[in-house]
Every structure is written in structure tokens, then in C-alpha cells.
Design an enzyme around this catalytic site. Structure first.
Site, PDB file in Angstrom:
ATOM      1  N   ARG A 224      13.330  -2.860  -4.156  1.00  0.00           N
ATOM      2  CA  ARG A 224      13.174  -3.987  -5.076  1.00  0.00           C
ATOM      3  C   ARG A 224      13.278  -5.288  -4.287  1.00  0.00           C
ATOM      4  O   ARG A 224      14.057  -5.394  -3.334  1.00  0.00           O
ATOM      5  CB  ARG A 224      14.246  -3.969  -6.176  1.00  0.00           C
ATOM      6  CG  ARG A 224      14.031  -2.895  -7.233  1.00  0.00           C
ATOM      7  CD  ARG A 224      12.816  -3.198  -8.097  1.00  0.00           C
ATOM      8  NE  ARG A 224      12.595  -2.205  -9.143  1.00  0.00           N
ATOM      9  CZ  ARG A 224      11.793  -1.149  -9.028  1.00  0.00           C
ATOM     10  NH1 ARG A 224      11.155  -0.938  -7.884  1.00  0.00           N
ATOM     11  NH2 ARG A 224      11.633  -0.309 -10.040  1.00  0.00           N
ATOM     12  N   HIS A 272       3.128  -4.067  -3.865  1.00  0.00           N
ATOM     13  CA  HIS A 272       3.907  -3.102  -4.651  1.00  0.00           C
ATOM     14  C   HIS A 272       3.089  -1.843  -4.956  1.00  0.00           C
ATOM     15  O   HIS A 272       2.961  -1.422  -6.109  1.00  0.00           O
ATOM     16  CB  HIS A 272       4.385  -3.749  -5.960  1.00  0.00           C
ATOM     17  CG  HIS A 272       5.632  -3.108  -6.502  1.00  0.00           C
ATOM     18  ND1 HIS A 272       6.602  -3.818  -7.184  1.00  0.00           N
ATOM     19  CD2 HIS A 272       6.075  -1.824  -6.484  1.00  0.00           C
ATOM     20  CE1 HIS A 272       7.578  -2.996  -7.560  1.00  0.00           C
ATOM     21  NE2 HIS A 272       7.263  -1.774  -7.138  1.00  0.00           N
TER      22      HIS A 272
END
Length: 309
Positions: A224, A272
Site C-alpha cells: 500500500r 497498481h
């Protein structure tokens, strides 16, 4: 009973299609067009509007549409009786292992430098290390981290791990807890962050910890964006302590135009994409949990709100 899908900024039509293909009679709704909400007992969520689940008085369970659940747990208004689950999927695990191995090997052989050299038409071979001469440290020894650690070990890397609590992996030393973090960081020529995002792990990739890595270590973050203090990373790279970083997750996504990561010569950014949940593969376990929730059976892949994963 209906299933509702609650998501912001994500195309959920593949999920609807996969659910209906497996179970055509299922009532699948999409927030906010899911009235009346008192009929809904099961929800699928990704980046939902905070506080929205107070509108579902009979909700029993919320499943993340991925392996991560921090986007759900950050909502303080989810009723305590609502159970939260996440997806564990072999495709998801394999994709993450493949991607991280690619980043490790790309760094090992200096392919970024050769790509940059093309712009100046510079022919200059660089020395490289062999796998057995490098230790990869994997932060986070859950499903994904365990597979990544084993894959890297299988191709000759020395591998260490770090977890919040004691874990045992065959032929891999796993450090545990805050008291062993410094020792772990000192082993990692390449550091891979695969930690869940919790209050304890937020900002863990900060200047103090990055400086505990060996000189010219390389950082890979596929967990993250909130794990990394971005300004600290730039400082430690520019000071010459770190060789660089590959970042697949950022604090703000998409990464804003003009952000220094875009142009930094030693930082690589990907959007991502390390491991993307496949709806066709994942809906089997979602439907099993849906059935379990309706019959009152224990749910699969249940998340602890206390631990954060």
C-alpha cells in the site's frame, strides 16, 4: 437475498457478469441503485463511500473485492456485528509472485540503466551480482509474502522474512515483531513490502528504517502507498544510501502529474497492476461465503478487525 456491489471509481460490470454466469437467478445490485436496502444482507466492496453501510440495517457480511481490506476497515461506521472477509485466490497469489520476481531480476541485471542508455546511444556493460550473492527481505509473511519468499528462494536467492508475529517457513528465517525489525532490515539487499496496512505498519518505510537497510539496497513496494513516506525515500536515494525503488502502489492514485517520482532516474512507477483480482476466478469463494452467510455457517477468509487483516 440480493447481493449489492459498492465501489467508487471501479468498473464492476465484470463482477456482475461473473456472478450471473455462475448463478443466473442471483439478484445482483449496484449501489446506489440497490433499493430497498433492508433486503440486502451481503455486500461486495472496494473503496466504498465511508458511512454508507449504515444504510443497510440487515447487513451480515462485507467482502473485499481483493486481498486488501484496509479500504473497508478505515470506515468507523461499519456495525460491529457485520463480518468482513477478503479474497484469497491462487491467480492473485501467482500474479504477485511473478511480478515481484520480475522487479527483482530487472534490478539485479540493471535493465533500467540499459533502457536509459538507449536515449544517449551509450554502449556500456555493467557488472551484476548473482542470485546467491543477494538477500531479499520480504516484509509481510501472509499468503502473498509466503509465496514470494518461496519463489525467490527456489531460484537461488537468500531470503529472510519479517512478520508482526512468529511464523515458520522452511529454509527461510522469519524475524518477528518490532524488537526484530532492525535485524531483519539489516539483511535485506532488496526489500519487498507486502505488509497489510494497519496503524502499526503505516509509514513503516520511513527515513529511519530505510537507513537501516544495507548501503545500495533496493526497495520494492507492492503493498500500500501509505506504507511509504515518499519524501524520505527520495532523500535516502539522493543521499546515495539506496540504489533505487520500484513502486506499484502510491499514496495518491493515479500518481499526480508533476510528482517527483515520475522523473526520478532511480524510481520506477507502475499503476497498481502487480496483482489484479480476476472476477471469474474469485466469484466461487464469494458465492460460497454468500451461502454461508445466509445459513449462519462460519465464513471463509474472515478478517480480524483487531489485527487489521
Amino acid at each position: 437475498m440480493p447481493i449489492t456491489i459498492v465501489s467508487q471509481g471501479r468498473n464492476v460490470s465484470p463482477w456482475v457478469k461473473a456472478l450471473k454466469e455462475k448463478r443466473p437467478e442471483l439478484d445482483v445490485r449496484i449501489y446506489p441503485h440497490d433499493l430497498p436496502r433492508e433486503e440486502v444482507t451481503f455486500a461486495l466492496a472496494w473503496n466504498h463511500p465511508l458511512g454508507v453501510f449504515k444504510e443497510f440495517p440487515n447487513l451480515k457480511s462485507i467482502s473485499s473485492l481483493g486481498a486488501g481490506v484496509d479500504h473497508i476497515l478505515k470506515d468507523p461506521d461499519i456495525p460491529e456485528q457485520v463480518q468482513i472477509t477478503r479474497i484469497k485466490d491462487e491467480n492473485l497469489t501467482n500474479d504477485m509472485a511473478d511480478f515481484t520476481m520480475a522487479l527483482v531480476l530487472n534490478h539485479m541485471r540493471g535493465l533500467h540503466a540499459y533502457k536509459a542508455a538507449e536515449k544517449t546511444q551509450t554502449w556500456k556493460p555493467h557488472k551484476y551480482k548473482r542470485n546467491e550473492d543477494v538477500t531479499v527481505g520480504v516484509m509481510g509473511i501472509g499468503t502473498l509474502g509466503t509465496e514470494v519468499a518461496h519463489r525467490l528462494s527456489s531460484i537461488g536467492f537468500k531470503v529472510t522474512g519479517w512478520a508482526s508475529s512468529a511464523k515458520r517457513l522452511e529454509s527461510i528465517k522469519v524475524y518477528a515483531g518490532p524488537e526484530e525489525l532492525d535485524a531483519f532490515l539489516g539483511t535485506a539487499d532488496i526489500l519487498i513490502c507486502l505488509l497489510p496496512l494497519t496503524p502499526e505498519t503505516a509509514n513503516i518505510l520511513n527515513k529511519d528504517n530505510l537507513l537501516k537497510l544495507p548501503k545500495q539496497a533496493y526497495v520494492i513496494n507492492v503493498a500500500r502507498g501509505e506504507h511509504l513516506v515518499e519524501e524520505d525515500l527520495i532523500q535516502v536515494i539522493d543521499a546515495g544510501h539506496l540504489a533505487g525503488a520500484s513502486l506499484d502502489v502510491l499514496r495518491e492514485e493515479p500518481l499526480p502529474e508533476g510528482h517527483p517520482f515520475w522523473t526520478h532516474p532511480k524510481i520506477s512507477v507502475t499503476p497498481h497492476i502487480a496483482s489484479v483480482t480476476d472476477p471469474e476466478s474469485a466469484v466461487v469463494q464469494l458465492l460460497e461465503n454468500y451461502d454461508r452467510a445466509q445459513s449462519g455457517e462460519p465464513l471463509l477468509n474472515l478478517v480480524s478487525r483487531t489485527k487489521g487483516y
